[in-house]
Design an enzyme around this catalytic site. Structure first.
Site, mmCIF file in Angstrom:
data_model
loop_
_atom_site.group_PDB
_atom_site.id
_atom_site.type_symbol
_atom_site.label_atom_id
_atom_site.label_comp_id
_atom_site.label_asym_id
_atom_site.label_seq_id
_atom_site.Cartn_x
_atom_site.Cartn_y
_atom_site.Cartn_z
ATOM 1 N N LYS A 153 -72.421 -36.870 -42.498
ATOM 2 C CA LYS A 153 -72.586 -35.925 -43.611
ATOM 3 C C LYS A 153 -72.206 -34.505 -43.171
ATOM 4 O O LYS A 153 -71.439 -33.823 -43.820
ATOM 5 C CB LYS A 153 -74.046 -35.976 -44.091
ATOM 6 C CG LYS A 153 -74.353 -35.025 -45.217
ATOM 7 C CD LYS A 153 -75.789 -35.240 -45.699
ATOM 8 C CE LYS A 153 -76.227 -34.101 -46.593
ATOM 9 N NZ LYS A 153 -77.578 -34.271 -47.114
ATOM 10 N N GLU B 174 -73.652 -36.981 -31.262
ATOM 11 C CA GLU B 174 -73.403 -38.371 -30.874
ATOM 12 C C GLU B 174 -72.172 -38.933 -31.590
ATOM 13 O O GLU B 174 -71.316 -39.582 -30.991
ATOM 14 C CB GLU B 174 -74.607 -39.256 -31.236
ATOM 15 C CG GLU B 174 -75.873 -38.948 -30.480
ATOM 16 C CD GLU B 174 -76.807 -38.045 -31.261
ATOM 17 O OE1 GLU B 174 -76.314 -37.082 -31.892
ATOM 18 O OE2 GLU B 174 -78.029 -38.289 -31.227
ATOM 19 N N GLY C 258 -79.274 -38.030 -46.009
ATOM 20 C CA GLY C 258 -78.640 -38.975 -45.075
ATOM 21 C C GLY C 258 -79.183 -40.385 -45.216
ATOM 22 O O GLY C 258 -78.433 -41.359 -45.347
ATOM 23 N N ARG C 259 -80.517 -40.531 -45.215
ATOM 24 C CA ARG C 259 -81.091 -41.885 -45.235
ATOM 25 C C ARG C 259 -81.059 -42.509 -46.630
ATOM 26 O O ARG C 259 -81.516 -43.634 -46.818
ATOM 27 C CB ARG C 259 -82.505 -41.874 -44.657
ATOM 28 C CG ARG C 259 -83.429 -40.862 -45.283
ATOM 29 C CD ARG C 259 -84.712 -40.711 -44.467
ATOM 30 N NE ARG C 259 -85.568 -39.640 -44.975
ATOM 31 C CZ ARG C 259 -85.415 -38.353 -44.664
ATOM 32 N NH1 ARG C 259 -84.419 -37.974 -43.882
ATOM 33 N NH2 ARG C 259 -86.224 -37.446 -45.140
ATOM 34 N N GLU D 167 -89.078 -41.445 -41.547
ATOM 35 C CA GLU D 167 -88.480 -40.106 -41.545
ATOM 36 C C GLU D 167 -88.841 -39.375 -42.841
ATOM 37 O O GLU D 167 -88.930 -38.149 -42.868
ATOM 38 C CB GLU D 167 -86.957 -40.215 -41.402
ATOM 39 C CG GLU D 167 -86.316 -38.951 -40.885
ATOM 40 C CD GLU D 167 -84.886 -39.157 -40.420
ATOM 41 O OE1 GLU D 167 -84.690 -39.621 -39.288
ATOM 42 O OE2 GLU D 167 -83.961 -38.870 -41.195
ATOM 43 N N HIS E 127 -93.729 -66.045 -33.639
ATOM 44 C CA HIS E 127 -93.844 -66.466 -32.233
ATOM 45 C C HIS E 127 -93.887 -65.256 -31.316
ATOM 46 O O HIS E 127 -93.690 -65.386 -30.114
ATOM 47 C CB HIS E 127 -92.669 -67.376 -31.881
ATOM 48 C CG HIS E 127 -92.651 -68.615 -32.717
ATOM 49 N ND1 HIS E 127 -93.217 -69.794 -32.312
ATOM 50 C CD2 HIS E 127 -92.185 -68.822 -33.972
ATOM 51 C CE1 HIS E 127 -93.076 -70.702 -33.270
ATOM 52 N NE2 HIS E 127 -92.463 -70.128 -34.299
ATOM 53 N N LYS F 213 -82.466 -32.509 -31.976
ATOM 54 C CA LYS F 213 -81.031 -32.209 -31.869
ATOM 55 C C LYS F 213 -80.831 -30.890 -31.116
ATOM 56 O O LYS F 213 -79.992 -30.777 -30.232
ATOM 57 C CB LYS F 213 -80.393 -32.102 -33.268
ATOM 58 C CG LYS F 213 -80.191 -33.443 -33.988
ATOM 59 C CD LYS F 213 -79.388 -33.271 -35.286
ATOM 60 C CE LYS F 213 -79.243 -34.564 -36.077
ATOM 61 N NZ LYS F 213 -78.451 -34.473 -37.293
HETATM 62 C C1 G6Q Z 1 -81.244 -38.814 -42.416
HETATM 63 C C2 G6Q Z 1 -81.282 -37.911 -41.275
HETATM 64 C C3 G6Q Z 1 -80.463 -38.348 -40.098
HETATM 65 C C4 G6Q Z 1 -78.950 -38.216 -40.296
HETATM 66 C C5 G6Q Z 1 -78.264 -38.360 -38.948
HETATM 67 C C6 G6Q Z 1 -76.762 -38.283 -39.043
HETATM 68 O O1 G6Q Z 1 -81.786 -38.618 -43.459
HETATM 69 O O2 G6Q Z 1 -80.954 -36.641 -41.678
HETATM 70 O O3 G6Q Z 1 -80.733 -39.678 -39.726
HETATM 71 O O4 G6Q Z 1 -78.481 -39.156 -41.198
HETATM 72 O O5 G6Q Z 1 -78.747 -37.371 -38.075
HETATM 73 O O6 G6Q Z 1 -76.357 -37.077 -39.611
HETATM 74 P P1 G6Q Z 1 -74.889 -36.870 -40.063
HETATM 75 O O7 G6Q Z 1 -74.558 -37.833 -41.135
HETATM 76 O O8 G6Q Z 1 -74.784 -35.448 -40.515
HETATM 77 O O9 G6Q Z 1 -74.012 -37.125 -38.839
#
Ligand code: G6Q
Length: 558
Positions: A211, A217, A272-273, A358, A389, A517
């Site tokens: 996003k 990463e 994001g989520r 989150e 199990h 981060k």
């Molecule tokens: C989700 C969080 C987090 C995010 C990641 C990736 O709600 O904000 O999990 O999706 O940190 O972020 P980017 O999509 O910006 O790389």
């Protein structure tokens, strides 16, 4: 005002105290119509069999439902929900609207943010996804040497990984010749190195899903992928056929070297989520085709409409959330287990871990006050029967009560021999055993029948008795098709919203994640050999010093 000071909260406390002396087994004995009274069906449309949610194994009665709905009304849940659907900035700490529901809006209803209808842009973005996924799947879009794209690698993390990964896994039976999709999320070089080791640059398409397009990463993995690709393809011009960006940040996308026509957009009002419904879902459309992706959106839309309009007493996401609050705050349960007896959903618990924890792992109310009660539970799970199990022992006889969601597909995509019936028998048995338990007298009688006597009998009867009244909700659907999956995910998304609304928290920010981060960015240069130590506690400083000594300095490209 914190929810704990409300009248309805006090009534629920009293009600819990009354129920605490009655087992769920007794509640079933007292009310033969308990299943009918405490289960609900959701019509998924298009002639599909309804989804059934059974709350009858909760420590609750119809009166509990009425009291929980009164709480929801007293906190203003319905008005808060309406504000979300109306595009108001309900993500107050980031000043953003929360409109993942607009991404799956299938009617011609406009959805406004700041007075502007976002739906034309949403439809254009979906059309872009359709064209790209059709082109790749049909072979019209090929690699730089003219070969078909056979592998897609989604590079993303958190919300840009877990949702699409879970859905691609769940819809594998619908892939039917589509490219195989891989997911690389971890910055641990092992993840990308292992993935690339099986792939051919000529037949691989990378989706850089971020996003913000600033996530360390993801960018590191994307740079490694690009270097790996260029080692074979040589010319930068070939990147256009092999790298797409899924992002809101055009500037960073171009700086990375991906042109705007290969950028699939979304907007800051998609968290994001909550983004698998947006361009972040391109991997899904590539795997199963755009028509299936649209069915996923339709399933979610059915639940959105239901959540928006159904009275709370029959509103399934509302009830799921309210029972969540009931277990967390009135029975003191700190955990929640999600147990899909459906192998296609094997990544659902991991996805929900993020979505739920989150969103609702907060202690401060949106208005800045302290919540004043427990919030989001720790969520975990595994597909059944594997979990039986492994960790179910604690759920049956541990000292903590862990409410469970059991998910059941009436029909399997792979009806092999007796497998599916065995699976069904197991899930029903688990839910029943948790609810019924086994009294010491029952355990004794069983042991006596097996010929055990005396001291051995006294000892074993204690170990073999189970408290029972361990709550669970069962979610039953016909077969996990895209529509059903879309509905299921939306149910959980809105459940999370409901719980957050009761607690008065903002379920859509994640300041804890942001802190991690920032700190990683500070420590990175300190790991260089001879780099001066930063200002840290003695433990962190000691570990940095140890790593400086041990780091081999053998960084290789993948
Ligand atoms: C989700 C969080 C987090 C995010 C990641 C990736 O709600 O904000 O999990 O999706 O940190 O972020 P980017 O999509 O910006 O790389």
């Amino acid at each position: 005002m914190t929810c704990t000071t409300l009248d309805s909260w006090a009534k629920l406390r009293d009600h819990q105290a009354e129920l605490a002396t009655t087992s769920v087994r007794e509640l079933f004995e007292r009310d033969p119509a308990r299943f009918e009274r405490l289960s609900r069906r959701l019509d998924l449309g298009r002639g599909a069999a309804p989804m059934l949610l059974d709350f009858a194994k909760q420590r609750a009665t119809p009166e509990t439902v009425a009291l929980l709905c009164a709480l929801a009304r007293e906190v203003g849940l319905e008005a808060h929900r309406d504000r979300m659907f109306a595009g108001e900035r309900v993500n107050s700490t980031e000043g953003r609207a929360v409109l993942h529901v607009a991404l799956r809006e299938r009617s011609r209803r406009p959805v406004h943010v700041e007075g502007a209808d976002v739906m034309p842009d949403v439809r254009a973005a979906l059309e872009h996804m359709r064209r790209a996924s059709d082109a790749v799947r049909s072979g019209a879009h090929r690699g730089y040497t003219g070969k078909r794209i056979e592998h897609v690698v989604n590079i993303g993390i958190g919300g840009s990984d877990l949702g699409p990964l879970m859905v691609v896994e769940a819809l594998e039976p619908y892939r039917l010749g589509g490219p195989k999709v891989h997911f690389v999320s971890n910055v641990d070089g092992t993840h990308i190195a292992r993935t690339l080791s099986e792939l051919d640059p000529e037949t691989t398409l990378f989706l850089v899903a971020s996003k913000t397009f600033t996530t360390q990463e993801t960018l590191e993995n994307a740079r490694t992928a690009r270097a790996w690709f260029l080692r074979t393809a040589q010319k930068e011009i070939h990147i256009a056929r092999h790298f797409f960006a899924l992002s809101t940040n055009a500037k960073e996308v171009q700086e990375f070297g991906i042109s705007l026509e290969n950028m699939f957009v979304f907007w800051d009002w998609v968290g994001g989520r909550y983004s698998l419904w947006s361009s972040i879902g391109l991997s899904i459309a590539l795997a199963v085709g755009f028509d299936r992706f649209e069915e996923l959106l339709e399933g979610a839309h059915v639940v959105d409409e239901h959540f928006r309009t159904a009275p709370l007493e029959d509103n399934l996401p509302a009830l799921l959330g309210l029972f969540g609050v009931w277990n967390t705050n009135f029975w003191g349960c700190g955990c929640h287990a999600v147990l899909p007896y459906d192998q296609t959903l094997h990544r659902l618990p991991a996805y929900l871990q993020q979505a739920d924890m989150e969103s609702n792992g907060k202690g401060v109310r949106a208005d800045g006050g302290v919540v004043g009660c427990d919030t989001g539970p720790a969520l975990f799970g595994e597909p059944g029967t594997n979990g039986q199990h492994a960790f179910y022992q604690l759920i049956h006889q541990g000292t903590r009560v862990i409410p469970c969601d059991f998910l059941i597909a009436a029909n399997s995509h792979n009806p092999v021999g007796r497998h599916h019936r065995l699976l069904l028998a197991n899930v029903l048995a688990q839910a029943e055993a948790l609810m019924r338990g086994k009294t010491e007298a029952e355990a004794r009688a069983e042991l006596e029948r097996a010929g055990v006597r005396g001291a051995e009998l006294d000892k074993l009867a204690k170990h073999k008795s189970f408290a029972g009244s361990r709550p669970s909700t069962t979610i039953l659907y016909d077969r996990l098709d895209p529509r059903t999956l879309g509905a299921l995910i939306a149910l959980y998304e809105h459940k999370i919203f409901v719980m957050g609304s009761i607690w008065g928290i903002n379920s859509f920010d994640q300041w804890g994640v942001e802190l991690g981060k920032q700190l990683a960015g500070r420590i990175l240069p300190e790991l260089e050999p001879g780099a001066p130590a930063g200002d840290h506690d003695a433990s962190t400083a000691g570990l940095i010093a140890e790593l400086q000594l041990r780091l081999s300095g053998e960084d290789k490209s993948a």
